[in-house]
Design a protein around this motif. Sequence first.
Motif: not given
Length: 420
Positions: A2-3, A38-41, A59-66
């Motif tokens: 989501y970044e 907004a997309a993460i929320r 919390w991977h949605e909020l971290l830079p990970v594929r």
Amino acid sequence: MYELCLECDDCHATLEPRGFLGRCPRCGGLLEFKYDYAAIRAVLDWEAVRGRPKTIWRWHELLPVRDPESAVTMGEGGTPCLPSLHIGPSLGLRRLYLKNDTLMPTGSFKDRGFALSMNWAREWGIRRGITYTSGNAGHSFAAYGRRIGLEGLVMMRTGLAPERYKLQSLLGYPLVLLDFNSFAEVDGLFSRLAEEFGLMQFVNFLNPVRHEAMKTYAYELLSDLGVVPEHMVQPMGTGGGYWGAYKGFSELREMGFIDRLPALHVVQPQATPPVIEAYNEGRMECRPTGDPSATIASSIAADDPIGKGRRVLRALRATGGRAIAVSDDDLRWAMSGLGREGIWAEPAGAAAVAALRQLVATGAIQPNDRVVCVITGSGLKEIGLLPEGNARPPLRIQADPAAVCDALRGYWAPTAKGGV
Ligand SMILES: *Cc1c(COP(=O)(O)O)cnc(C)c1O
Ligand SMILES: [Zn+2]
């Protein structure tokens, strides 16, 4: 993922977040990840997250990970937030919590950032890396680097506790011991080496991934306490941990999970107070100041923070935090207090606690406030710096029941069986 992009603090250029990362290619400024909140929320389900393993990766949605399923992990994050039973009451604080990051895989909170940045390196096929360290970063870099097969080089400052070099050497990466007086001398070195040998830098902020993992403090604390604490106190070296926590709380507010930020207090040794001086003089940039060799808190002895400490100064202003200088005596007092709480902390690891007396004395913290101190590193790496806990030396007696009981009557009156 989501970044959205990486943005430069200085020229505001934007970059696609991929591959080999360092400073802004246009102006040399520091890069920061931007997200689509907004997309993460829309996808982040707090309850579902709580069912995931207790690591930073929940919390991977909020971290830079594929690919979070195959993320590099040694079990980092998800450390306990313990109610203080001794230090809090001794200062009249009813709700003091100790976030115990001495329990991390390599004994310091650095593991959060290195798990994430090494995972980035793995996902993007980065082969070589370098870091500078005053101890813990090098251990964490090498341990996680080993897990992904990275070729690594560690630049370590001289004059540290001998255990630090031993622990580093066991991880088997080539080690360069750097003699220098001010960190300013070291700064230019990394870009030069990175260029010449194709090394990705893992120094905080020069590598924009590491501090992203420190956002997990905010997520974990909200999850642990159920509310935003009024205060969070954190030691600062580069400010990566502090800035990450601020970013994490800001994101939670942006997504509507919370409606206020804690006051985020920052702690430096008296020997190296660049942020404290700048903040108290109303400047938004630090000037190099102090002598890193003049404190036992080597892990936070930073006389010249990268990026002139501007991020930390911004977060202090935004949250109404205080910038506190602690002496070696304050640190020893804090290490002793933590010992009575069941925690061995290194001097820097105890710095948040060391700042409490000042925060209470000036009225910045009130008795009923919820306060979280992050205990950032284990005392087992600097045994020689731990203070004595007991005022009296241990008793030495022949192992004879009558003699031992006799001696112990000086401590305890005999009681009923079971002691109740
Ligand atoms: C690195 C370190 C710090 C400071 O962290 P920064 O992110 O550099 O500000 C604090 N405590 C310990 C034990 C550390 O190793
Ligand atoms: Zn730029």
